[in-house]
Design an enzyme around this catalytic site. Structure first.
Site, PDB file in Angstrom:
ATOM      1  N   ASP A  31      28.694  26.300   0.645  1.00  0.00           N
ATOM      2  CA  ASP A  31      28.550  25.752   1.710  1.00  0.00           C
ATOM      3  C   ASP A  31      29.593  25.634   3.449  1.00  0.00           C
ATOM      4  OD1 ASP A  31      27.280  24.495   0.557  1.00  0.00           O
ATOM      5  OD2 ASP A  31      28.519  22.241   0.427  1.00  0.00           O
ATOM      6  N   PHE A  34      27.779  29.008   4.010  1.00  0.00           N
ATOM      7  CA  PHE A  34      26.281  28.660   4.845  1.00  0.00           C
ATOM      8  C   PHE A  34      26.185  28.428   6.218  1.00  0.00           C
ATOM      9  CE2 PHE A  34      23.366  25.851   5.680  1.00  0.00           C
ATOM     10  CZ  PHE A  34      21.912  26.713   4.743  1.00  0.00           C
ATOM     11  N   ASP A  35      27.919  27.253   6.345  1.00  0.00           N
ATOM     12  CA  ASP A  35      27.718  27.075   7.468  1.00  0.00           C
ATOM     13  C   ASP A  35      27.801  28.541   8.360  1.00  0.00           C
ATOM     14  OD1 ASP A  35      27.237  24.130   6.409  1.00  0.00           O
ATOM     15  OD2 ASP A  35      29.454  23.917   6.575  1.00  0.00           O
ATOM     16  N   SER A  80      -8.514  10.260  -2.384  1.00  0.00           N
ATOM     17  CA  SER A  80      -7.499  10.021  -3.408  1.00  0.00           C
ATOM     18  C   SER A  80      -7.732   9.462  -4.623  1.00  0.00           C
ATOM     19  CB  SER A  80      -6.722   8.078  -3.048  1.00  0.00           C
ATOM     20  OG  SER A  80      -8.045   7.508  -3.148  1.00  0.00           O
ATOM     21  N   GLU A 111      -0.395  16.143 -15.196  1.00  0.00           N
ATOM     22  CA  GLU A 111       1.317  16.134 -14.354  1.00  0.00           C
ATOM     23  C   GLU A 111       1.455  14.862 -13.995  1.00  0.00           C
ATOM     24  OE1 GLU A 111      -0.235  17.367 -10.307  1.00  0.00           O
ATOM     25  OE2 GLU A 111      -1.326  19.128 -11.385  1.00  0.00           O
ATOM     26  N   LYS A 113       3.258  12.084 -11.206  1.00  0.00           N
ATOM     27  CA  LYS A 113       2.663  11.267 -10.319  1.00  0.00           C
ATOM     28  C   LYS A 113       3.853  11.042  -9.380  1.00  0.00           C
ATOM     29  CE  LYS A 113      -0.959   8.084  -8.817  1.00  0.00           C
ATOM     30  NZ  LYS A 113      -0.287   7.305  -7.245  1.00  0.00           N
ATOM     31  N   ASP A 115       5.643   9.147  -6.692  1.00  0.00           N
ATOM     32  CA  ASP A 115       5.240   7.559  -5.986  1.00  0.00           C
ATOM     33  C   ASP A 115       6.163   7.708  -4.132  1.00  0.00           C
ATOM     34  OD1 ASP A 115       4.664   5.077  -4.992  1.00  0.00           O
ATOM     35  OD2 ASP A 115       5.414   3.932  -6.336  1.00  0.00           O
ATOM     36  N   ARG A 134      -1.752  11.713   5.245  1.00  0.00           N
ATOM     37  CA  ARG A 134      -3.228  10.977   4.759  1.00  0.00           C
ATOM     38  C   ARG A 134      -4.066  10.576   5.576  1.00  0.00           C
ATOM     39  NH1 ARG A 134      -6.242   9.643   0.592  1.00  0.00           N
ATOM     40  NH2 ARG A 134      -6.736   6.976   0.820  1.00  0.00           N
ATOM     41  N   GLU A 172       3.515  15.339  -2.189  1.00  0.00           N
ATOM     42  CA  GLU A 172       4.286  13.765  -1.682  1.00  0.00           C
ATOM     43  C   GLU A 172       5.420  14.029  -1.575  1.00  0.00           C
ATOM     44  OE1 GLU A 172       1.465  11.444  -2.942  1.00  0.00           O
ATOM     45  OE2 GLU A 172       2.880  10.045  -3.258  1.00  0.00           O
ATOM     46  N   TYR A 224       1.808  19.462  -4.826  1.00  0.00           N
ATOM     47  CA  TYR A 224       0.680  19.617  -5.668  1.00  0.00           C
ATOM     48  C   TYR A 224      -0.634  19.905  -6.592  1.00  0.00           C
ATOM     49  CZ  TYR A 224       0.045  14.896  -4.392  1.00  0.00           C
ATOM     50  OH  TYR A 224       0.506  14.150  -3.289  1.00  0.00           O
ATOM     51  N   LYS A 286      -6.010  16.788 -14.544  1.00  0.00           N
ATOM     52  CA  LYS A 286      -6.717  17.318 -13.979  1.00  0.00           C
ATOM     53  C   LYS A 286      -7.762  18.300 -14.741  1.00  0.00           C
ATOM     54  CE  LYS A 286      -3.995  16.533  -9.640  1.00  0.00           C
ATOM     55  NZ  LYS A 286      -2.726  17.122  -8.666  1.00  0.00           N
ATOM     56  N   LYS A 310      -1.705   4.872 -14.336  1.00  0.00           N
ATOM     57  CA  LYS A 310      -0.655   4.254 -13.769  1.00  0.00           C
ATOM     58  C   LYS A 310       0.038   3.232 -15.206  1.00  0.00           C
ATOM     59  CE  LYS A 310      -1.780   2.978  -9.757  1.00  0.00           C
ATOM     60  NZ  LYS A 310      -0.768   3.100  -8.997  1.00  0.00           N
ATOM     61  N   CYS A 404      20.502 -30.395  -0.945  1.00  0.00           N
ATOM     62  CA  CYS A 404      21.281 -29.310  -0.650  1.00  0.00           C
ATOM     63  C   CYS A 404      22.557 -28.439  -1.171  1.00  0.00           C
ATOM     64  CB  CYS A 404      21.039 -29.009   0.915  1.00  0.00           C
ATOM     65  SG  CYS A 404      21.571 -27.001   1.150  1.00  0.00           S
ATOM     66  N   CYS A 407      25.156 -28.131   1.819  1.00  0.00           N
ATOM     67  CA  CYS A 407      25.506 -28.872   2.864  1.00  0.00           C
ATOM     68  C   CYS A 407      25.299 -31.251   2.703  1.00  0.00           C
ATOM     69  CB  CYS A 407      24.513 -29.167   4.525  1.00  0.00           C
ATOM     70  SG  CYS A 407      23.067 -29.610   4.089  1.00  0.00           S
ATOM     71  N   CYS A 422      15.778 -28.088   3.160  1.00  0.00           N
ATOM     72  CA  CYS A 422      16.755 -28.736   3.303  1.00  0.00           C
ATOM     73  C   CYS A 422      16.617 -29.675   4.609  1.00  0.00           C
ATOM     74  CB  CYS A 422      18.343 -28.194   2.934  1.00  0.00           C
ATOM     75  SG  CYS A 422      19.938 -28.925   4.619  1.00  0.00           S
ATOM     76  N   CYS A 428      24.067 -27.943   8.830  1.00  0.00           N
ATOM     77  CA  CYS A 428      23.484 -26.788   7.640  1.00  0.00           C
ATOM     78  C   CYS A 428      24.110 -25.471   7.777  1.00  0.00           C
ATOM     79  CB  CYS A 428      21.935 -27.080   6.625  1.00  0.00           C
ATOM     80  SG  CYS A 428      22.612 -26.196   4.894  1.00  0.00           S
TER      81      CYS A 428
HETATM   82  S1  IVH Z   1      -3.076  15.129  -6.497  1.00  0.00           S
HETATM   83  C1  IVH Z   1      -7.606  15.849  -4.612  1.00  0.00           C
HETATM   84  N1  IVH Z   1      -1.361  15.272  -7.753  1.00  0.00           N
HETATM   85  O1  IVH Z   1      -1.614   9.794  -5.792  1.00  0.00           O
HETATM   86  C2  IVH Z   1      -6.458  14.901  -5.531  1.00  0.00           C
HETATM   87  N2  IVH Z   1      -1.850  13.410  -6.202  1.00  0.00           N
HETATM   88  O2  IVH Z   1      -3.339   7.698  -6.192  1.00  0.00           O
HETATM   89  C3  IVH Z   1      -5.618  15.070  -4.882  1.00  0.00           C
HETATM   90  N3  IVH Z   1       0.100  11.418  -6.377  1.00  0.00           N
HETATM   91  O3  IVH Z   1      -3.417  10.390  -2.328  1.00  0.00           O
HETATM   92  C4  IVH Z   1      -4.609  14.274  -5.159  1.00  0.00           C
HETATM   93  N4  IVH Z   1       1.416  12.590  -7.599  1.00  0.00           N
HETATM   94  O4  IVH Z   1      -0.572  10.983  -2.362  1.00  0.00           O
HETATM   95  C5  IVH Z   1      -2.360  14.406  -6.904  1.00  0.00           C
HETATM   96  N5  IVH Z   1       0.772  14.934  -8.980  1.00  0.00           N
HETATM   97  C6  IVH Z   1      -0.376  14.439  -8.485  1.00  0.00           C
HETATM   98  C7  IVH Z   1       0.283  13.315  -7.598  1.00  0.00           C
HETATM   99  C8  IVH Z   1      -0.802  12.504  -6.476  1.00  0.00           C
HETATM  100  C9  IVH Z   1       1.117  11.493  -6.284  1.00  0.00           C
HETATM  101  C10 IVH Z   1      -0.784  10.403  -5.256  1.00  0.00           C
HETATM  102  C11 IVH Z   1      -1.167  11.120  -4.070  1.00  0.00           C
HETATM  103  C12 IVH Z   1      -2.789  10.731  -3.844  1.00  0.00           C
HETATM  104  C13 IVH Z   1      -2.678   9.699  -4.523  1.00  0.00           C
HETATM  105  C14 IVH Z   1      -3.494   9.582  -5.394  1.00  0.00           C
END
Ligand code: IVH
Length: 679
Positions: A31, A34-35, A80, A111, A113, A115, A134, A172, A224, A286, A310, A404, A407, A422, A428
């Protein structure tokens, strides 16, 4: 080597080290070294401003230039995904794809997903030029300045890799659990509200107007999806290539050749995701071949070649030990289940909310029951069910309290509301504390030299017992010397505001005093009248113009105002009729608070003919309030520093470039306190 060449060399080296550290987790230098490289580059860039580059590693720290986000159209719409919560629908997806593409003719990329919130990054000739959220899918916010501070996002793709000249890549942005916990600890220490979960925190952070805040919070990003044209035939291969270009691509992608492969992937990650450093809420499937993706095409909102599965919310079963009751600032009483500690979605949970009396009845909760707890993405765990089979034979139902716990006053339920309240609003303790906390909060009087923790502490110590006491603090402190310094209160005041802490004491007093300039509508909101939120306070202030006129108003007159219903009218009249409210209002009036709307915006000529630049962050007022104050006192707001600037109203953390410019032009800096004294 010329300094210009050295700058380029350092930039390229630093990009590589950055990638080693933040993407590969394999630093190759210390580090400290790097600094040193970073310092060298910073110094050279200062000497050679003509070499400035927003994609230099030195720019990762962000800047204080604030601006609203510009809306920019997406070149490729940001769609989405279709969602499902059950395996049956996963099978239907698979079979539909199979019927269109033919058995054995395709593979599926599986893959995680992630969050967080989605982001689209645009590179031209290897340089990051733009980052968009988005938005509505057609156009998003330009958050490039903030995204540049995310260290796992490459600013410049490495030379010698065959990235396309025009590249758009999506992924993401998220806040790892560890950074999320640190952030909430900081929020708590500063008396600021906590973020409910890492996703909210990431999204709030990415939309922050100050990119230094973003830099500090340690966001991360996984990529992704690549919507722009690619040489490689498959999605999986394209992302492996993107990893070579320096992007953080998950190592957990797998190519499945059968429905069983997909189910195995789901089963594995439903369990294993608990061990990941970031939040995931499902998996994404996919079709792997890019030409097959094209053939399957899109519906209006989602691709037909992909689906998201999900995960069900995590749930734990644990014995209930005791139900306790918490009193909030409004007097609402919330029942809380205290349970045997149980591990749930990354943390140990001991307490969960039971919401209200009706909810306990619906659950049919009994003493000694085993309960199911869920977090469902939120921080606050809740009891979602009872395991009746485990109920002890002679267990008695849990009953709601009638008085309560703080009090002892009787509780009541208002018509149409689920909560029990209360009835002792006047004395209180949590209600009083809550009222003071609300009074000092940002949208109310914005006295952030007193956070909610300090308020709570001063209340517990007995230094303040209601809002009005804030305005006698300075005088009581001044008097707490000599004989009074030996009284219990005198000692406490000296201990809290005197001695080595004198600076923060003075700051606290000034913060309180600065509230004289807070407009009437916010003073009205700050009083904490039931049902009078920010919007209603504004409506009332604009209609009645002064507290005196409002105090004269009858329920009937109040309901005639648009936006004011009978419940609000009743609450306002009730509040203003209470002797303790009237006493508080006269205390606040005596302290100089705004008790009527300002008729004339012009307050004085104190700043006549002065051009003032505002820079940095402030304690007593927001930037907008300072702008308004400057104008109200005859001054002029200007945005950039020049020879003509009279002075800079300088808050904390003013940017280094502005600091330099001010120094070189000899423009003086004026602190917040000095400025307020001028007025
Ligand atoms: S692909 C056209 N891959 O989930 C397809 N989305 O519910 C483009 N997300 O808007 C999305 N992990 O924000 C893709 N491995 C992943 C993801 C992913 C999270 C999110 C993304 C998307 C939302 C859809």
């Amino acid at each position: 080597m010329t300094p210009q060449d050295r700058i380029l060399q350092l930039r390229s080296e630093l990009h590589q080290h950055n990638h080693n550290y933040y993407v590969l987790n394999q630093p190759t230098i210390s580090d400290k070294d790097f600094d040193l490289l970073m310092k060298e580059l910073e110094a050279l860039e200062r000497e050679h401003p003509e070499m400035a580059d927003p994609n230099s590693s030195t720019q990762r720290v962000g800047s204080d230039i604030t601006s609203d986000f510009e809306q920019v159209a997406h070149r490729y719409p940001m769609l989405s995904l279709g969602n499902t919560y059950n395996r049956e629908e996963v099978r239907e997806f698979y079979e539909r794809v199979e019927s269109e593409l033919g058995q054995g003719q395709f593979s599926i990329c599986c893959e995680l997903k992630f969050d967080g919130l989605s982001i689209s990054l645009i590179y031209e000739r290897g340089q990051l030029v733009r980052a968009l959220t988005r938005g509505d899918g057609q156009q998003g916010d330009d958050v490039t300045a903030n995204v540049r501070t995310i260290r796992s996002i490459p600013l410049q793709l490495p030379d010698g890799t065959d990235y396309p000249d025009e590249l758009e890549i999506r992924g993401e942005v998220l806040l790892p659990y560890s950074s999320f916990e640190r952030l909430n600890e900081e929020q708590e220490a500063a008396g600021k509200p906590l973020f409910a979960n890492p996703r909210n925190a990431a999204s709030g952070t990415l939309k922050s107007k100050d990119s230094r805040v973003v830099a500090h919070r340690q966001l991360d990003a996984y990529l992704y999806y690549i919507p722009s044209p690619l040489p490689s035939p498959s999605h999986y291969d394209a992302l492996q290539q993107a990893r070579q270009w320096g992007f953080k691509v998950s190592e957990h992608m797998r190519v499945a050749h059968s429905l069983q492969d997909i189910y195995d992937y789901i089963d594995h990650w439903d369990e294993e995701r608990r061990n990941l450093p970031v939040a995931t809420d499902g998996i994404v499937l996919k079709v792997n071949d890019l030409r097959q993706q094209q053939a399957l095409g899109y519906t209006a909102k989602t691709p037909r070649w992909a689906i998201a599965y999900k995960f069900p919310a995590e749930r734990a079963l644990t014995p209930l030990e005791e139900v306790t009751f918490q009193v909030g600032r409004t007097g609402a009483v919330t029942p809380v289940a205290n349970m045997a500690p149980v591990h749930l979605a990354g943390t140990t949970v001991r307490r969960a909310t039971l919401h209200n009396e009706d909810y306990i009845r619906q659950l049919d909760l009994h003493e000694g029951d085993w309960v199911y707890v869920e977090k469902a993405g939120e921080i606050i765990p809740q009891v979602v069910g009872v395991e009746a089979n485990k109920r002890p034979t002679d267990a008695r139902p849990v009953v709601f309290i009638t008085h309560c716990p703080e009090c002892g006053a009787p509780l009541t339920r208002y018509e149409g509301e689920a909560a029990n309240y209360c009835t002792n609003e006047a004395t209180c303790p949590p209600q009083i504390k809550g009222r003071i906390e609300h009074f000092v909060s940002r949208d109310a009087m914005n006295i952030d030299s007193l956070g909610s923790e300090k308020v709570s502490r001063y209340y517990d110590l007995g230094i303040i017992s209601d809002i009005g006491d804030l305005y006698t603090l300075r005088q009581r402190f001044a008097e707490s010397t000599g004989f009074f310094g030996t009284t219990p209160e005198g000692k406490l005041l000296q201990q809290e505001f005197g001695g080595t802490k004198s600076k923060s004491g003075e700051k606290a007093f000034q913060g309180i005093e600065a509230s004289w300039s807070v407009p009437f509508e916010r003073v009205l909101y700050a009083l904490g009248i039931r049902f009078v939120g920010k919007v209603v306070a504004k409506i009332l202030a604009q209609h009645f113009r002064s507290i005196d006129a409002l105090m004269q108003a009858t329920e009937e007159q109040l309901t005639e105002v648009e936006g004011v219903g009978p419940a609000i009218a009743q609450s306002v009249v009730h509040y203003l009729s209470l002797p303790r409210s009237q006493e508080l209002i006269s205390q606040l009036r005596a302290a100089g608070l705004q008790m009527q709307m300002k008729e004339a915006e012009h307050l004085s000529d104190a700043l006549m003919g002065k051009s003032i630049v505002i820079s940095g962050t402030f304690t007593h007022h927001s930037r907008d309030e300072y702008k308004a104050l400057i104008e109200a006192h005859g001054g002029k707001n200007v945005s950039s520093i020049s020879k003509k600037t009279t002075f800079i109203l300088a808050g904390d953390a003013m940017g280094p470039s502005k600091m330099q410019k001010a120094a070189s032009l000899g423009v003086p800096l004026v602190t917040e306190e000095e400025f307020l004294a001028m007025l």
